[in-house]
Motif scaffolding. Structure first.
Motif, PDB file in Angstrom:
ATOM      1  N   ASN A  34      -2.814   1.144   3.384  1.00 45.59           N
ATOM      2  CA  ASN A  34      -2.453   1.370   1.980  1.00 45.59           C
ATOM      3  C   ASN A  34      -0.960   1.636   1.808  1.00 45.59           C
ATOM      4  N   LEU A  35      -0.359   2.400   2.744  1.00 41.06           N
ATOM      5  CA  LEU A  35       1.069   2.701   2.661  1.00 41.06           C
ATOM      6  C   LEU A  35       1.906   1.427   2.819  1.00 41.06           C
ATOM      7  N   PHE A  36       1.520   0.590   3.756  1.00 44.35           N
ATOM      8  CA  PHE A  36       2.279  -0.646   3.949  1.00 44.35           C
ATOM      9  C   PHE A  36       2.086  -1.611   2.793  1.00 44.35           C
ATOM     10  N   LYS A  37       0.893  -1.628   2.216  1.00 51.49           N
ATOM     11  CA  LYS A  37       0.675  -2.483   1.044  1.00 51.49           C
ATOM     12  C   LYS A  37       1.573  -2.055  -0.113  1.00 51.49           C
ATOM     13  N   LYS A  38       1.713  -0.749  -0.317  1.00 50.46           N
ATOM     14  CA  LYS A  38       2.569  -0.245  -1.394  1.00 50.46           C
ATOM     15  C   LYS A  38       4.031  -0.604  -1.153  1.00 50.46           C
ATOM     16  N   PHE A  89       9.751   1.855   5.651  1.00 50.43           N
ATOM     17  CA  PHE A  89       9.027   1.652   4.393  1.00 50.43           C
ATOM     18  C   PHE A  89       9.994   1.233   3.278  1.00 50.43           C
ATOM     19  N   PHE A  90      11.153   1.894   3.214  1.00 49.40           N
ATOM     20  CA  PHE A  90      12.101   1.595   2.142  1.00 49.40           C
ATOM     21  C   PHE A  90      12.596   0.148   2.237  1.00 49.40           C
ATOM     22  N   PHE A  91      13.022  -0.273   3.424  1.00 49.15           N
ATOM     23  CA  PHE A  91      13.559  -1.625   3.557  1.00 49.15           C
ATOM     24  C   PHE A  91      12.455  -2.682   3.477  1.00 49.15           C
ATOM     25  N   SER A  92      11.241  -2.341   3.886  1.00 52.11           N
ATOM     26  CA  SER A  92      10.125  -3.266   3.690  1.00 52.11           C
ATOM     27  C   SER A  92       9.906  -3.498   2.196  1.00 52.11           C
ATOM     28  N   TRP A  93       9.946  -2.418   1.433  1.00 54.52           N
ATOM     29  CA  TRP A  93       9.788  -2.515  -0.022  1.00 54.52           C
ATOM     30  C   TRP A  93      10.951  -3.297  -0.640  1.00 54.52           C
ATOM     31  N   ALA A  94      12.192  -2.983  -0.213  1.00 55.34           N
ATOM     32  CA  ALA A  94      13.369  -3.655  -0.777  1.00 55.34           C
ATOM     33  C   ALA A  94      13.351  -5.154  -0.476  1.00 55.34           C
TER      34      ALA A  94
END
Length: 472
Positions: free
Chosen positions: A168-172, A262-267
């Motif tokens: 769930n965290l990685f999906k977000k 997580f931040f750079f994955s999201w970015a």
């Protein structure tokens, strides 16, 4: 798949029977009923499988629960890292004694007896050989412990539960849930973590996992973190709490790395790698005892030795460069001294210095030689007692003696904190960069994966340095 779904598909197949023929219908029906039978077999509790099914279900209820899942996961990963770090101390010390204390002097004396000129003797044995010896002594034992332990957890069936907990965290963050496994592998070696991204089917999400894997604190960077935390972080609290403060500082750096991942994955998922997060059915396999010796063999051959060989290939020329820049002079200064003077101003802005920046440039093949390079360069430019000679990397058994050299080189608490941050946020080692290129077959994405952490490191250390100087 339920009964209604099966009936609908069979009804559709009846309509298609006239167009395609009876063979298609019979094969389809046989396939559907075979799948249904398999589903029933996997889900219905039979008397002879009752106890095993319930045991697996009871374990999963705990290790995948919202309350206990993450604490158990962190505890197991922490235990693996602790066993790796503590367990590697003894074989690393033994290898260092053999390769550095015994073989190195023997090679030097042999070169002298054979009439080698001083520069060839130094280049071959103080440069090339020492770099390779450091990498073997420091890198081999942790990998030989971490990879088998990690593979044992995989064979036991626990790692799919880790992916389930973090999905769930990685999906977000716009990434794939299986990135949890590649992230964990990166704590042992980022090159191995990059290779492990093959388990991710989506090319876009696999690329995100590759680019951000360097934010996992690999085993080559743990010794630097532990040493600096012990010398500088532990010194700012009462002695009875120094070990705890040092431990929490190192754990904090590792957690910060996960946050950056997580931040750079999201970015990336919102900019250059836009796309929908793919869904996947994560099958939780039954727990089973690993095949111990097969696991050990596979881990040592397929992971440890291959990664180590790549590191050695890149470490040898690095040792040559380190020796050359320390011994080739222009005027009264060596090339290394010129570079350090040039980098000092930029280093000051980052709360670092020219020695540290140069060490990270020339030690790019392996994080394991950063501290020996820093100590050698510090002794060279300050002229203080210590070391063996220009271009000869070294480490000291005494933490106090190491602290004395670093402080003589102008290190403060700010320097130590920013080196710990920069150790986390800097370019991947040469082995990992080469592996990224091999896996992506793209110069563009290899450059992005190599430069992105450095930019983050410059920004973070600059901000910390300015805030520190204003408020502290």
């Amino acid at each position: 798949m339920n009964t209604k779904n099966i009936d609908e598909i069979i009804a559709l197949s009846e309509e298609l029977r006239w167009e395609i023929g009876d063979d298609f219908h019979d094969n389809l029906a046989e396939s559907i009923y075979a799948d249904a039978s398999k589903i029933v077999e996997d889900t219905v509790i039979k008397d002879n499988k009752k106890s095993n099914f319930r045991l697996d279900a009871k374990i999963d209820k705990i290790v995948t629960s919202r309350i206990w899942g993450f604490p158990i996961m962190l505890f197991i990963l922490g235990a693996v890292l602790w066993l790796t770090i503590i367990g590697a101390n003894y074989p690393s010390s033994m290898l260092a004694t053999i390769l550095l204390d015994n073989i190195h002097p023997f090679l030097k004396s042999t070169g002298t007896n054979l009439g080698f000129p001083w520069w060839l003797n130094g280049f071959l044995f103080d440069g090339v050989y020492l770099a390779v010896a450091w990498v073997i002594a420091v890198m081999l034992p942790p990998m030989a412990i971490f990879f088998p332990l990690f593979t044992l957890l995989e064979d036991f069936g626990y790692l799919p539960r880790v992916a389930f907990n973090m999905d769930n965290l990685f999906k977000k963050s716009g990434a794939h849930g299986k990135q949890a496994l590649t992230m964990s592998m990166g704590f042992g070696c980022n090159a191995a973590g990059v290779v492990a991204t093959r388990i991710i089917d989506s090319p876009r999400e696999r690329l995100i996992a590759i680019i951000t894997n360097n934010f996992s604190l690999c085993n080559g960077r743990w010794p630097t973190q532990i040493l600096l935390a012990t010398i500088f972080i532990g010194a700012v609290v009462p002695e009875s709490y120094s070990s705890l403060a040092s431990l929490l500082a190192v754990i904090g750096i590792a957690i910060l790395g996960i946050a950056f991942m997580f931040f750079f994955s999201w970015a990336l998922s919102k900019t250059v790698l836009k796309g929908e997060v793919s869904t996947f059915n994560l099958e939780l396999p039954p727990y089973r005892p690993p095949v111990f010796w097969k696991t050990i063999y596979t881990s040592l051959i397929d992971r440890t030795m291959i990664v180590l060989w790549r590191a050695i290939v890149f470490a040898a020329p690095a040792g040559a460069v380190i020796w050359l820049i320390s011994n080739i002079t222009i005027g009264d200064l060596s090339l290394a001294s010129w570079a350090i003077n040039y980098l000092d101003g930029f280093g000051f802005l980052l709360g670092l210095n020219g020695v540290i920046l140069l060490a990270y440039v020339v030690a790019i093949p392996a994080n394991e030689i950063v501290i020996p390079t820093i100590l050698m360069l510090t002794v060279m430019v300050t002229g203080i007692a210590g070391g063996v000679g220009n271009g000869v990397m070294f480490e000291l058994d005494s933490v106090t003696a190491t602290a004395d050299i670093l402080k003589a080189g102008g290190w403060t608490l700010l320097t130590a904190i920013n080196v710990m941050l920069f150790s986390l946020l800097h370019n991947p080692c040469s082995t990992t960069i080469y592996t990224i290129y091999k896996e992506t077959n793209s110069v563009k994405w290899t450059v992005v994966a190599s430069i992105l952490p450095v930019i983050a490191g410059f920004i973070v250390t600059f901000l910390v340095a300015q805030i520190w100087r204003i408020f502290i």
